[in-house]
Write an enzyme that holds these catalytic residues in place. Structure first.
Site, PDB file in Angstrom:
ATOM      1  N   HIS A 494      42.696  39.325  40.320  1.00  0.00           N
ATOM      2  CA  HIS A 494      42.435  38.595  39.554  1.00  0.00           C
ATOM      3  C   HIS A 494      41.204  38.113  38.846  1.00  0.00           C
ATOM      4  CE1 HIS A 494      42.078  34.015  41.264  1.00  0.00           C
ATOM      5  NE2 HIS A 494      41.220  34.253  41.159  1.00  0.00           N
ATOM      6  N   GLU A 495      40.228  39.030  39.074  1.00  0.00           N
ATOM      7  CA  GLU A 495      39.036  39.132  38.865  1.00  0.00           C
ATOM      8  C   GLU A 495      38.617  38.860  37.028  1.00  0.00           C
ATOM      9  OE1 GLU A 495      36.308  36.849  40.048  1.00  0.00           O
ATOM     10  OE2 GLU A 495      37.869  36.995  41.596  1.00  0.00           O
ATOM     11  N   HIS A 498      39.743  36.005  35.307  1.00  0.00           N
ATOM     12  CA  HIS A 498      39.151  35.222  34.657  1.00  0.00           C
ATOM     13  C   HIS A 498      37.840  36.209  33.340  1.00  0.00           C
ATOM     14  CE1 HIS A 498      39.667  32.924  37.762  1.00  0.00           C
ATOM     15  NE2 HIS A 498      39.165  33.448  38.790  1.00  0.00           N
ATOM     16  N   HIS A 501      40.104  35.355  29.687  1.00  0.00           N
ATOM     17  CA  HIS A 501      40.045  34.183  30.034  1.00  0.00           C
ATOM     18  C   HIS A 501      38.707  34.013  28.979  1.00  0.00           C
ATOM     19  CE1 HIS A 501      41.773  29.769  31.356  1.00  0.00           C
ATOM     20  NE2 HIS A 501      41.345  30.161  29.975  1.00  0.00           N
TER      21      HIS A 501
HETATM   22 ZN   LIG Z   1      39.875  33.139  40.474  1.00  0.00          ZN
END
Ligand SMILES: [Zn+2]
Length: 706
Positions: A494-495, A498, A501
């Protein structure tokens, strides 16, 4: 030189010390204020070069230096650093607030934006802004407007007064919930009532009672005490008593009238409606959506209603199964609200029992990291390699991200292990944002590490992005590798989403590169997208090796993990949708004069819920996300972003989940674009159509019959 004032390349962590914070930040604020004053006083007609660029330069320096201080405060906290951080916080906040209310600057931004439209109409090539620059200006102008910058003097005063009263009321709402939660304590004296509770919960309850100088076991409404009772306590009277106390917190049925949030909620809704009207909006939901991907309240309500309709049959089925199981195995004639968690836990154990600890043995750190990198390298065509940099702790790792041709794209820090003086949780933060530098005056301060080989089309150098990725996994002990739970692995992916991105952005303008300027309800798309790989059999095969035998995760265990993940997904979906609808309707068609929040909650439940709530349930009175936090007319975002990420992932499922072509398209249309265009445009460019909700339902085991 104060290392916080040195912007050549990466942060100078090794020469950092807390006493450097105050002089550096004060200096940067003075510099920034001077830049703002000069820009505002300049008589020349405003352009990107003489207004936005110098403001960006000055505020970027302040943002980067303060970012380092904030990061260190979170990961290597000390009394001296905390004092230095808190000492500067009011000054920093004041600087940003003043900047966001600077009317001279607002006027100049509007002029630049308007002149760009004129240029575009005349198709004059000189002075025309790039689409990223336009987007960045549009965001700035929108935020000025939402802050009341265009109101008359009288309305501005009224708007300010409303904002102040609102923040006091929201804080009061939270205090009431907190006080009501903290005031409750129930002492159990009959040991028989503890049946079913895990030993650690019983021991904690005994210690709580002892701390009060009492015999027996004390239970409270704090999650670590309350949750085990609801989930495990066989005594239904104990569960009912605790449930009733919990769902009547801060209401007229609660322990004290002083904590009743009824009037607070009414006034908050009234004020939000009034401030929205001042800004020229029909309701508060429109204000909330102005900076989000969803365009209108109707679009959100339709989205939620469709989700409710499609997940409802599965929720009904979950509910019937639970009732049948409770009747047969738990002797329950009916399943009350306070029985749901207890009966569900029993059903879950019967069906899908496996131990998290068994699963953990298959996820040693090195194998997991290699598995993550394999996914990222396969789909995005990049190369991740260990590199060196100054860090703040010996366990921190540093990596380069290079493109297929070896060009450096970005870099990141991995700080994975929990330790003393490090804040809990997991997060990604920007250290340096991508931007193109050069060709304009006044930006000599921000050089960064640059990629001089990139001269494609535009002049100047690229400052490549750098990210902090922080987790709190157990560190290796006794020479054994660190083992991650499956939840840890999902958090890491998940991290990292980010992070990608932030790192794979190709935008040249600071305000909209990476995650900057991305709509609030779209920012979790890349991160939740990455989580999907953790449920992929082909990926897990390469990402698991039992710490002793070296064997990959067995299929039978994997199947149980999937089934447990989807357990009662229908009921869980409907619950989230119920909250999101309550939030949305309360901020659109709700009339504070003629309606009550309880009647509204009742109508929403009637429409979507499958579980019968008792008449005394006062859930809205403790709905802190919406009445005490930043999720007003925004609670739907959780499900909204899940739909986006599930649908994006479905494109990979259609082509093979490690397909490089699909990956290149996702990188180009979504990750590379950052906030430089609306998230819906990026999504459509990638997927060829608007998002569809079926994929999220399917990923949660709710496959509609064909
Ligand atoms: Zn998040």
């Amino acid at each position: 030189m104060n290392p916080l004032l040195d912007f050549s390349g990466l942060p100078k962590f090794q020469s950092f010390s807390p006493e450097l914070v105050k002089p550096a930040i004060e200096q940067l604020i003075v510099d920034a204020e001077q830049t703002v004053a000069e820009v505002c006083a300049a008589p020349a007609s405003p352009t990107w070069v003489n207004v936005v660029a110098p403001i960006d330069d000055a505020t970027e320096r302040l943002g980067r230096a303060w970012g380092v201080v904030g990061h260190l405060n979170a990961v290597v906290n000390s009394t001296a650093l905390r004092d230095a951080y808190n000492g500067m916080l009011p000054t920093i906040t004041q600087f940003w607030t003043q900047l966001s209310q600077n009317e001279a600057l607002f006027a100049k931004y509007k002029q630049i934006r308007a002149s760009s439209d004129t240029y575009a109409l005349n198709t004059a090539p000189i002075g025309e802004l790039s689409s990223a620059q336009k987007r960045s200006l549009d965001n700035e102008i929108r935020d000025f407007r939402l802050g009341g910058a265009e109101l008359s003097v009288a309305d501005k005063a009224r708007f300010q007064a409303i904002q102040e009263e609102l923040s006091t009321l929201m804080s009061k709402f939270n205090d009431n919930v907190l006080d009501a939660t903290n005031a409750f304590g129930h002492i159990v004296v009959d040991e028989g009532e503890l049946a079913g509770l895990p030993e650690d919960a019983v021991e904690a309850a005994r210690e709580l009672a002892a701390a009060d100088g009492q015999a027996g076991w004390k239970f409270t409404l704090q999650a670590p005490s309350y949750m085990p009772v609801m989930q495990y306590a066989a005594c239904h009277a104990l569960r009912e008593l605790m449930y009733r106390a919990y769902v009547t917190r801060a209401s007229e049925l609660g322990a004290s009238a002083a904590w009743d949030n009824t009037a607070v909620i009414k006034r908050i809704l009234e004020l939000r409606a009034a401030s929205s009207a001042l800004l020229g909006f029909r309701n508060y939901a429109e204000v909330s959506l102005a900076a989000k991907m969803a365009e209108t309240p109707d679009e959100v309500i339709n989205f939620l209603s469709e989700m409710a309709a499609k997940s409802r049959p599965f929720a009904v089925q979950d509910w019937r199964e639970l009732q049948a199981f409770a009747g047969e195995h738990l002797n329950m004639v009916e399943v009350n609200a306070w029985d749901v968690a207890y009966a569900s836990e029993k059903l879950r154990q019967q069906r899908y029992a496996f131990s998290d600890n068994d699963v953990k043995q298959y996820f040693p750190e090195a194998k997991v990291i290699a598995g993550l990198f394999r996914v990222v390298e396969s789909i995005y065509g990049v190369k991740l390699s260990r590199s060196t940099a100054q860090t703040w702790h010996k366990d921190v790792q540093f990596y380069d991200v290079r493109d297929h041709d070896g060009t450096l794209i970005g870099q990141f820090y991995f700080d994975l292990y929990a330790r003393e003086n490090k804040r809990g949780g997991a997060w990604m933060d920007d250290a340096i944002n991508r931007r193109r530098i050069g060709g304009t005056e006044g930006n000599s301060g921000t050089v960064g590490t640059s990629d001089t080989s990139d001269t494609s089309g535009t002049s100047g150098r690229v400052q490549h992005p750098v990210a902090f990725m922080t987790c709190n996994f157990p560190a290796p002990v006794g020479g054994r590798p660190a083992l991650f739970t499956h939840d840890d692995v999902i958090t890491l992916f998940h991290e990292f989403g980010h992070g990608l991105h932030q790192l794979l952005t190709e935008v040249d303008e600071l305000g909209v590169s990476g995650i900057s300027g991305v709509e609030w309800d779209a920012v979790e798309l890349p991160s939740q997208f990455m989580e999907n790989f953790c449920w992929e059999w082909d990926v897990l095969q390469h990402m698991t090796a039992h710490v002793e035998s070296g064997e990959a995760l067995p299929r039978s265990l994997f199947d149980k993990m999937i089934a447990a993940k989807n357990f009662q997904a229908g009921m869980q979906f409907l619950r989230q949708i119920e909250f999101a609808l309550l939030d949305m309707v309360a901020h659109t068609s709700f009339d504070v004069e003629t309606d009550t929040i309880l009647a509204l909650a009742e109508r929403v439940r009637h429409e979507v819920a499958v579980i019968k709530y008792p008449h005394f349930n006062r859930m809205p009175h403790a709905f802190g996300h919406v009445f005490g936090g930043g999720y007003a007319a925004g609670y739907y975002s959780y499900k909204w972003a899940e739909v986006l990420s599930a649908d994006a992932y479905a494109a990979f499922e259609e082509t093979g989940v490690l397909n490089a072509e699909t990956g290149a398209r996702f990188r180009r249309e979504v990750l590379a674009r950052g906030g430089s265009r609306p998230a819906m445009e990026s999504f459509i460019a990638f997927r060829g159509r608007k998002p569809e909700i079926e994929h999220l339902l399917r990923h949660n085991g709710m496959k509609l019959a064909a």
